[in-house]
Design a protein around this motif. Structure first.
Motif, short mmCIF file in Angstrom:
data_model
loop_
_atom_site.label_atom_id
_atom_site.label_comp_id
_atom_site.label_asym_id
_atom_site.label_seq_id
_atom_site.Cartn_x
_atom_site.Cartn_y
_atom_site.Cartn_z
N ASN A 39 65.03 73.48 51.30
CA ASN A 39 64.70 72.35 50.42
C ASN A 39 64.74 71.04 51.20
OD1 ASN A 39 64.45 74.03 48.22
ND2 ASN A 39 66.15 73.14 47.07
N LYS A 42 61.70 70.74 53.41
CA LYS A 42 60.50 70.41 52.65
C LYS A 42 60.46 68.91 52.35
CE LYS A 42 58.59 73.29 49.53
NZ LYS A 42 58.47 74.19 48.35
N LEU A 49 59.47 69.38 45.95
CA LEU A 49 60.09 70.63 45.54
C LEU A 49 59.44 71.12 44.25
CD1 LEU A 49 63.89 69.87 46.08
CD2 LEU A 49 62.29 70.99 47.65
N THR A 50 59.41 72.44 44.10
CA THR A 50 58.92 73.06 42.88
C THR A 50 60.12 73.42 42.00
OG1 THR A 50 59.06 75.29 43.79
CG2 THR A 50 56.98 74.08 44.17
N ASP A 51 59.84 73.82 40.78
CA ASP A 51 60.93 74.30 39.92
C ASP A 51 61.64 75.47 40.57
OD1 ASP A 51 60.40 72.38 38.02
OD2 ASP A 51 59.47 73.76 36.59
N GLU A 52 60.88 76.36 41.21
CA GLU A 52 61.48 77.53 41.86
C GLU A 52 62.43 77.11 42.98
OE1 GLU A 52 58.12 77.27 41.12
OE2 GLU A 52 58.45 78.50 39.34
N ASP A 53 62.10 76.01 43.66
CA ASP A 53 63.01 75.48 44.69
C ASP A 53 64.27 74.92 44.06
OD1 ASP A 53 61.15 75.86 46.83
OD2 ASP A 53 60.18 73.95 46.36
N ARG A 54 64.13 74.34 42.89
CA ARG A 54 65.25 73.61 42.28
C ARG A 54 66.24 74.48 41.51
NH1 ARG A 54 60.99 69.50 41.15
NH2 ARG A 54 61.49 67.68 42.41
N SER A 128 55.97 61.35 43.52
CA SER A 128 56.04 62.68 42.90
C SER A 128 57.28 62.79 42.01
CB SER A 128 56.02 63.79 43.95
OG SER A 128 57.25 63.89 44.62
N THR A 132 57.30 63.40 37.97
CA THR A 132 58.05 64.52 37.41
C THR A 132 59.08 64.07 36.38
OG1 THR A 132 57.78 65.74 39.48
CG2 THR A 132 59.56 66.46 38.04
#
Length: 169
Positions: A39, A42, A49-54, A128, A132
Motif C-alpha cells: 500500500n 502504491k 488505493l482500492t477498497d481491496e487494498d484498504r 483522488s 472518494t
C-alpha cells in the motif's frame, strides 16, 4: 472511549491526534503504521488505493481498537476513513468509537502537502482522496475546520466532544 481522527491526507491527522492524546492522557496510534508495504509503495508512486487494498488495513486498525477497548483504555487513532463503509468497519458497532473529521479547503490541503517532507503519500493523490471522501454527517462525526492553529483545532474538538457528552473536562 476511542477517538478516530479522520480526513484526507494533509488535514493534520497525526499532529491533531498526538495533541488530543496528550490532552486526554491516553495512547496515540497512527493508522498509517498498519498499511502494508505494498500500500505504501502504491501511494508513494501516485497510485490510489482500492477498497481491496484498504480492507486488510482497516481490519488491522479495528483489531488494535478492540485491543484498547478490551483493556478498558481510552485511545486516539488516526485513519483517513474516507467512506462511510470504512467508518462502519472501524466502529464495529461500538458506541464508544467517535470520529473527528478534520475538514479543510482543497487549497489549504494542497499547500500543506506541498510543504510536507518524509511521508510516503504522493501529493498528486489528494484529488483522488477528495473524490472518494464521503463527508460524514453530524450523526457520524464531529467536524472541525483545520484553518486554525493545532491547539485551536484540538480545543474545538474537545469542546464538541464535551457538548455531545463524550468527554468531561
Amino acid at each position: 472511549m476511542i477517538l478516530i481522527v479522520m480526513g484526507v491526507s494533509g488535514a493534520g491527522k497525526t499532529l491533531i491526534g498526538e495533541l488530543l492524546a496528550q490532552q486526554l492522557h491516553c495512547s496515540f496510534t497512527d493508522g498509517d503504521a498498519f498499511h502494508s508495504a505494498a500500500n505504501k509503495a502504491k501511494m508513494h508512486h501516485g497510485i490510489p488505493l482500492t477498497d481491496e487494498d484498504r480492507w486488510p488495513w482497516l481490519d488491522a486498525i479495528r483489531a488494535a481498537i478492540k485491543e484498547k477497548q478490551g483493556a478498558g483504555e481510552t485511545a486516539v487513532f488516526t485513519c483517513s476513513a474516507l467512506k462511510r463503509a470504512y467508518r462502519e468497519r472501524l466502529r464495529g458497532g461500538d458506541n464508544d468509537v467517535c470520529f473527528i473529521y478534520l475538514q479543510g479547503t482543497q487549497a489549504l490541503l494542497h499547500e500543506r502537502l506541498q510543504t510536507r517532507t518524509g511521508h510516503f503519500f504522493d501529493p498528486s493523490l489528494l484529488q483522488s482522496q477528495l473524490d472518494t471522501l464521503e463527508v460524514p454527517g453530524a450523526e457520524e462525526a464531529i467536524t472541525v475546520n483545520i484553518a486554525g492553529t493545532p491547539h485551536e483545532i484540538v480545543r474545538e474538538a474537545l469542546t464538541q466532544l464535551q457538548a455531545r457528552g463524550e468527554y468531561a473536562a
